[in-house]
Design an enzyme around this catalytic site. Structure first.
Site, short mmCIF file in Angstrom:
data_model
loop_
_atom_site.label_atom_id
_atom_site.label_comp_id
_atom_site.label_asym_id
_atom_site.label_seq_id
_atom_site.Cartn_x
_atom_site.Cartn_y
_atom_site.Cartn_z
N ARG A 37 0.86 -1.19 0.00
CA ARG A 37 0.00 0.00 0.00
C ARG A 37 0.88 1.22 0.00
NH1 ARG A 37 -2.08 3.55 4.05
NH2 ARG A 37 -4.10 4.45 3.44
N SER A 106 -13.32 -2.98 1.48
CA SER A 106 -13.51 -2.29 2.76
C SER A 106 -15.00 -2.13 3.00
CB SER A 106 -12.87 -0.91 2.73
OG SER A 106 -11.49 -0.99 2.48
N LYS A 135 -3.88 5.82 8.86
CA LYS A 135 -4.58 6.17 7.61
C LYS A 135 -5.30 7.48 7.88
CE LYS A 135 -8.63 4.67 4.93
NZ LYS A 135 -8.36 5.19 3.59
C1 LIG Z 1 -7.14 -5.14 4.28
C2 LIG Z 1 -7.48 -3.72 4.03
N1 LIG Z 1 -8.62 -3.19 4.55
C3 LIG Z 1 -8.91 -1.89 4.32
C4 LIG Z 1 -8.08 -1.11 3.55
C5 LIG Z 1 -8.43 0.33 3.24
O1 LIG Z 1 -8.75 0.44 1.88
P1 LIG Z 1 -9.40 1.81 1.36
O2 LIG Z 1 -10.67 2.06 2.10
O3 LIG Z 1 -9.49 1.75 -0.10
O4 LIG Z 1 -8.34 2.92 1.80
P2 LIG Z 1 -6.81 3.04 1.30
O5 LIG Z 1 -6.05 1.92 2.00
O6 LIG Z 1 -6.81 2.83 -0.18
O7 LIG Z 1 -6.37 4.40 1.74
C6 LIG Z 1 -6.93 -1.68 3.02
N2 LIG Z 1 -6.08 -0.95 2.25
N3 LIG Z 1 -6.63 -2.98 3.26
C1 LIG Z 2 -4.74 0.85 5.63
C2 LIG Z 2 -5.85 1.09 6.59
N1 LIG Z 2 -7.16 1.10 6.18
C3 LIG Z 2 -7.98 1.31 7.19
C4 LIG Z 2 -9.44 1.42 7.03
O1 LIG Z 2 -10.12 1.68 8.03
O2 LIG Z 2 -9.89 1.27 5.87
S1 LIG Z 2 -7.19 1.55 8.67
C5 LIG Z 2 -5.69 1.32 7.92
C6 LIG Z 2 -4.41 1.45 8.66
C7 LIG Z 2 -4.27 0.40 9.74
O3 LIG Z 2 -3.04 0.66 10.40
P1 LIG Z 2 -2.79 0.26 11.91
O4 LIG Z 2 -2.77 -1.26 11.95
O5 LIG Z 2 -1.46 0.86 12.21
O6 LIG Z 2 -3.91 0.83 12.73
#
Ligand SMILES: Cc1ncc(COP(=O)(O)OP(=O)(O)O)c(N)n1
Ligand SMILES: Cc1nc(C(=O)O)sc1CCOP(=O)(O)O
Ligand SMILES: [Mg+2]
Length: 211
Positions: A37, A106, A135
């Site tokens: 990512r 998501s 995020k």
């Molecule tokens: C496993 C997983 N779950 C949720 C996310 C978040 O995806 P998204 O809502 O498209 O947000 P971004 O990651 O693209 O900023 C994820 N990447 N992976």
């Molecule tokens: C990549 C991402 N997506 C989210 C979502 O809610 O869609 S939260 C997230 C980051 C998760 O990081 P951490 O394990 O450090 O909390």
């Protein structure tokens, strides 16, 4: 498809280590899936990183998922893509992807979970489960009650993401998650491999307690 421990690489949190280095250390600790990512890389650089991580993940028997970019995922031979509500529609990705290609989605409610399943998602991620600083636009956590509701409503593999730690992972599994997706709890740690190993052991133990 095992999603017990799903590690997302992040060079901004990974203490200066590259995506590939973080992926290698995470699979050495037993990560079942790796996600690349990165919102900062060009398509070319994302493809280069994805091609390297594909090898690392397949050598370790782990799944490899690319975030957002179906084109890069397909070009690099990844196992799948993860799509959020502002990304390519699941149905369009399914139309373009080969049979067996994994599409993750998501979700934030029972309604969006049911819709994502109907559109053809292969796994769901409750996004976010708890508040997270990793995020920028994550929003508030939906909590374990929503996780449990989605668990009863949809049969797809369900991962929890957002604020997952060694301290709360047992509760997350007990609430119905099949696995957890993490950044800070693994790639943000000094010893990525040890952190992955510890978190995965906690997941396995929590699942054993369910029977
Ligand atoms: C496993 C997983 N779950 C949720 C996310 C978040 O995806 P998204 O809502 O498209 O947000 P971004 O990651 O693209 O900023 C994820 N990447 N992976
Ligand atoms: C990549 C991402 N997506 C989210 C979502 O809610 O869609 S939260 C997230 C980051 C998760 O990081 P951490 O394990 O450090 O909390
Ligand atoms: Mg996205």
């Amino acid at each position: 498809m095992a999603y017990d421990l799903y590690v997302i690489t992040d060079e901004g949190i990974g203490q200066g280590r590259s995506h590939a280095e973080l992926a290698a250390r995470a699979v050495a600790g037993g990560a079942d899936a790796i996600q690349l990512r990165d919102k900062t890389l060009s398509g070319r650089d994302l493809f280069t990183a994805a091609s390297t991580i594909r090898e690392i993940a397949s050598d370790a028997g782990a799944l490899f998922i690319v975030n957002d970019r179906l084109d890069v995922a397909l070009a690099a031979g990844a196992d799948g893509v993860h799509l959020g509500e502002s990304d390519l529609p699941i149905g369009e990705a399914r139309r373009l992807a080969p049979p067996g290609f994994i599409i993750g989605a998501s979700v934030g409610s029972v309604a969006t979970a049911i819709r994502a399943a109907a559109e053809g998602a292969d796994y769901l991620a409750l996004s976010p489960t708890f508040a997270t600083g990793s995020k920028d636009d994550a929003g508030p956590g939906h909590g374990l009650a929503t996780l449990a509701e989605i668990r009863t409503a949809v049969a797809l593999p369900l991962v929890a993401i957002g604020g997952i730690t060694a301290k709360n992972v047992a509760d997350v599994i007990a609430a119905g998650a099949d696995g957890v997706a993490v950044i800070s709890a693994v790639v943000g740690q000094d010893d990525v491999t040890a952190a992955a190993r510890d978190l995965r052991a906690r997941i396995v133990a929590a699942k054993a307690n369910q029977h």
